[in-house]
Design an enzyme around this catalytic site. Structure first.
Site, PDB file in Angstrom:
ATOM      1  N   LYS A 295     -16.314  -7.008   5.517  1.00 19.35           N
ATOM      2  CA  LYS A 295     -15.219  -7.544   6.173  1.00 19.35           C
ATOM      3  C   LYS A 295     -15.329  -7.536   7.796  1.00 19.35           C
ATOM      4  O   LYS A 295     -15.987  -6.424   8.273  1.00 19.35           O
ATOM      5  CB  LYS A 295     -13.873  -7.083   5.897  1.00 19.35           C
ATOM      6  CG  LYS A 295     -13.691  -7.311   4.462  1.00 19.35           C
ATOM      7  CD  LYS A 295     -12.154  -6.721   4.057  1.00 19.35           C
ATOM      8  CE  LYS A 295     -11.722  -7.220   2.570  1.00 19.35           C
ATOM      9  NZ  LYS A 295     -10.343  -6.450   2.122  1.00 19.35           N
TER      10      LYS A 295
ATOM     11  N   SER B  16      -3.053  -8.010   3.353  1.00 23.19           N
ATOM     12  CA  SER B  16      -3.110  -7.616   4.685  1.00 23.19           C
ATOM     13  C   SER B  16      -3.648  -8.858   5.586  1.00 23.19           C
ATOM     14  O   SER B  16      -3.093  -9.074   6.644  1.00 23.19           O
ATOM     15  CB  SER B  16      -4.545  -6.589   4.673  1.00 23.19           C
ATOM     16  OG  SER B  16      -3.997  -5.418   4.222  1.00 23.19           O
TER      17      SER B  16
ATOM     18  N   ARG C 247      -1.997  -5.644  -8.316  1.00 19.73           N
ATOM     19  CA  ARG C 247      -0.990  -6.407  -7.695  1.00 19.73           C
ATOM     20  C   ARG C 247      -0.750  -7.556  -8.848  1.00 19.73           C
ATOM     21  O   ARG C 247       0.631  -7.816  -9.284  1.00 19.73           O
ATOM     22  CB  ARG C 247      -1.160  -6.934  -6.453  1.00 19.73           C
ATOM     23  CG  ARG C 247      -1.082  -5.959  -5.294  1.00 19.73           C
ATOM     24  CD  ARG C 247      -1.657  -6.864  -4.056  1.00 19.73           C
ATOM     25  NE  ARG C 247      -2.836  -7.320  -4.227  1.00 19.73           N
ATOM     26  CZ  ARG C 247      -3.639  -7.934  -3.336  1.00 19.73           C
ATOM     27  NH1 ARG C 247      -3.213  -8.437  -2.269  1.00 19.73           N
ATOM     28  NH2 ARG C 247      -4.756  -8.226  -3.646  1.00 19.73           N
TER      29      ARG C 247
ATOM     30  N   HIS D 236       0.777  -1.257  -0.041  1.00 22.20           N
ATOM     31  CA  HIS D 236      -0.024   0.139   0.028  1.00 22.20           C
ATOM     32  C   HIS D 236       0.888   1.292  -0.046  1.00 22.20           C
ATOM     33  O   HIS D 236       0.756   2.217  -0.694  1.00 22.20           O
ATOM     34  CB  HIS D 236      -0.865   0.053   1.259  1.00 22.20           C
ATOM     35  CG  HIS D 236      -1.838  -1.092   1.282  1.00 22.20           C
ATOM     36  ND1 HIS D 236      -2.042  -1.822   2.430  1.00 22.20           N
ATOM     37  CD2 HIS D 236      -3.134  -1.496   0.549  1.00 22.20           C
ATOM     38  CE1 HIS D 236      -2.954  -2.874   2.127  1.00 22.20           C
ATOM     39  NE2 HIS D 236      -3.600  -2.436   1.022  1.00 22.20           N
TER      40      HIS D 236
HETATM   41  N1  COA Z   1      -0.258  -3.801  -1.212  1.00 29.77           N
HETATM   42  C1  COA Z   1      -0.836  -4.780  -0.527  1.00 29.77           C
HETATM   43  N2  COA Z   1      -1.953  -5.311  -0.238  1.00 29.77           N
HETATM   44  C2  COA Z   1      -2.950  -4.913  -1.322  1.00 29.77           C
HETATM   45  C3  COA Z   1      -2.720  -3.743  -2.096  1.00 29.77           C
HETATM   46  C4  COA Z   1      -1.111  -3.397  -2.211  1.00 29.77           C
HETATM   47  N3  COA Z   1      -0.958  -2.501  -2.914  1.00 29.77           N
HETATM   48  N4  COA Z   1      -3.596  -3.567  -2.947  1.00 29.77           N
HETATM   49  C5  COA Z   1      -4.543  -4.264  -2.401  1.00 29.77           C
HETATM   50  N5  COA Z   1      -4.210  -5.094  -1.462  1.00 29.77           N
HETATM   51  C6  COA Z   1      -4.904  -5.999  -0.703  1.00 29.77           C
HETATM   52  C7  COA Z   1      -5.383  -5.547   0.703  1.00 29.77           C
HETATM   53  O1  COA Z   1      -4.353  -6.000   1.577  1.00 29.77           O
HETATM   54  C8  COA Z   1      -6.449  -6.476   0.874  1.00 29.77           C
HETATM   55  O2  COA Z   1      -6.096  -7.882   1.395  1.00 29.77           O
HETATM   56  P1  COA Z   1      -6.909  -8.599   2.211  1.00 29.77           P
HETATM   57  O3  COA Z   1      -8.511  -8.851   1.498  1.00 29.77           O
HETATM   58  O4  COA Z   1      -6.023 -10.000   2.337  1.00 29.77           O
HETATM   59  O5  COA Z   1      -7.137  -8.120   3.780  1.00 29.77           O
HETATM   60  C9  COA Z   1      -7.087  -6.593  -0.382  1.00 29.77           C
HETATM   61  O6  COA Z   1      -6.277  -6.389  -1.427  1.00 29.77           O
HETATM   62  C10 COA Z   1      -8.365  -5.696  -0.857  1.00 29.77           C
HETATM   63  O7  COA Z   1      -8.220  -4.668   0.070  1.00 29.77           O
HETATM   64  P2  COA Z   1      -8.577  -3.309  -0.325  1.00 29.77           P
HETATM   65  O8  COA Z   1      -7.545  -2.542  -1.328  1.00 29.77           O
HETATM   66  O9  COA Z   1      -8.547  -2.479   1.148  1.00 29.77           O
HETATM   67  O10 COA Z   1     -10.053  -3.034  -0.903  1.00 29.77           O
HETATM   68  P3  COA Z   1     -11.375  -3.671  -0.439  1.00 29.77           P
HETATM   69  O11 COA Z   1     -11.669  -4.927  -1.320  1.00 29.77           O
HETATM   70  O12 COA Z   1     -11.323  -3.987   1.090  1.00 29.77           O
HETATM   71  O13 COA Z   1     -12.359  -2.604  -0.699  1.00 29.77           O
HETATM   72  C11 COA Z   1     -13.136  -0.169  -0.548  1.00 29.77           C
HETATM   73  C12 COA Z   1     -12.206  -1.413  -0.012  1.00 29.77           C
HETATM   74  C13 COA Z   1     -13.173   0.618   0.680  1.00 29.77           C
HETATM   75  C14 COA Z   1     -12.547   0.408  -1.757  1.00 29.77           C
HETATM   76  C15 COA Z   1     -14.506  -0.874  -1.058  1.00 29.77           C
HETATM   77  O14 COA Z   1     -14.932  -1.628  -0.218  1.00 29.77           O
HETATM   78  C16 COA Z   1     -15.398   0.236  -1.471  1.00 29.77           C
HETATM   79  O15 COA Z   1     -15.292   1.020  -2.406  1.00 29.77           O
HETATM   80  N6  COA Z   1     -16.453   0.253  -0.532  1.00 29.77           N
HETATM   81  C17 COA Z   1     -17.427   1.298  -0.465  1.00 29.77           C
HETATM   82  C18 COA Z   1     -18.691   0.605  -1.022  1.00 29.77           C
HETATM   83  C19 COA Z   1     -19.049   1.041  -2.644  1.00 29.77           C
HETATM   84  O16 COA Z   1     -18.924   2.135  -2.838  1.00 29.77           O
HETATM   85  N7  COA Z   1     -19.451   0.116  -3.046  1.00 29.77           N
HETATM   86  C20 COA Z   1     -19.678   0.289  -4.520  1.00 29.77           C
HETATM   87  C21 COA Z   1     -18.527  -0.019  -5.420  1.00 29.77           C
HETATM   88  S1  COA Z   1     -18.242  -1.570  -6.044  1.00 29.77           S
END
Ligand code: COA
Length: 169
Positions: free
Chosen positions: A41, A128, A90, A17
């Site tokens: 989550k 994560s 990624r 990240h």
């Molecule tokens: N390095 C390390 N890990 C990474 C990464 C990076 N560069 N990019 C993504 N990841 C991993 C994260 O660690 C996480 O891992 P985990 O699932 O093992 O914990 C996974 O990829 C995805 O995490 P994240 O990037 O945090 O995305 P998310 O799927 O949790 O989504 C939001 C987060 C907040 C963006 C999303 O839930 C959201 O938009 N919520 C609002 C609701 C909404 O608007 N919905 C309609 C749109 S679809």
């Protein structure tokens, strides 16, 4: 001012990240790292704890802000008057989920563009949940997360329930 939002759950933030944050901060004059309340989550850290960790880790980046949001991401972008969303890609396995999310967000808010950045290849396998899992088994996570995150994990993680079970080895 050209600004972008980098949303995520950041439970917790990893070097992957951070790599994306640093790349985005070189492109945009203002970057908001937005810690989301992801209702699908069950995070290990509260939103405030996650924000605090991110804040400590991005101290060296002057035009990076840390915030949180609940509800629809595009509505948050509109409130902030920001039209660019950053997401990290990624590996190929991220593509389908990110593609779906980017197109859904575009349908909801055509004025908002999603921009994908690739983290350094040495971080492309990180997630994560993997880090949380290793920390819970007392493994070494120094190469995966900044020190402040490692310390927070050390304080927070509990041994897996299996640790109480007598293994016949
Ligand atoms: N390095 C390390 N890990 C990474 C990464 C990076 N560069 N990019 C993504 N990841 C991993 C994260 O660690 C996480 O891992 P985990 O699932 O093992 O914990 C996974 O990829 C995805 O995490 P994240 O990037 O945090 O995305 P998310 O799927 O949790 O989504 C939001 C987060 C907040 C963006 C999303 O839930 C959201 O938009 N919520 C609002 C609701 C909404 O608007 N919905 C309609 C749109 S679809």
């Amino acid at each position: 001012m050209n600004a972008a939002i980098y949303p995520g759950t950041f439970d917790p933030l990893t070097f992957g990240h951070l790599d994306v944050i640093e790349r985005a901060s070189r492109i945009f004059e203002r970057l908001i790292v937005a810690v989301g309340v992801n209702r699908s989550k069950t995070p290990l850290f509260t939103v405030s704890e996650r924000m605090e960790m991110v804040r400590e880790v991005v101290q060296h980046l002057p035009h990076v802000e840390v915030d949180s949001f609940d509800g629809l991401l595009v509505e948050y972008c509109r409130r902030k008057q920001v039209h660019a969303l950053i997401r990290g890609l990624r590996a190929f396995s991220d593509f389908e989920y990110e593609f779906q999310m980017a197109l859904t967000n575009r349908k909801l808010a055509p004025e908002i563009e999603t921009i994908f950045l690739m983290p350094k290849e040495t971080h492309s396998y990180l997630s994560s949940s993997m880090v949380r899992g290793i920390a819970a088994m007392k493994g070494n996570i120094d190469d995966f997360v900044p020190r402040v995150v490692r310390d927070a994990l050390d304080r927070r993680v509990r041994p897996y329930p299996q640790d109480d079970v007598q293994l016949n080895e």
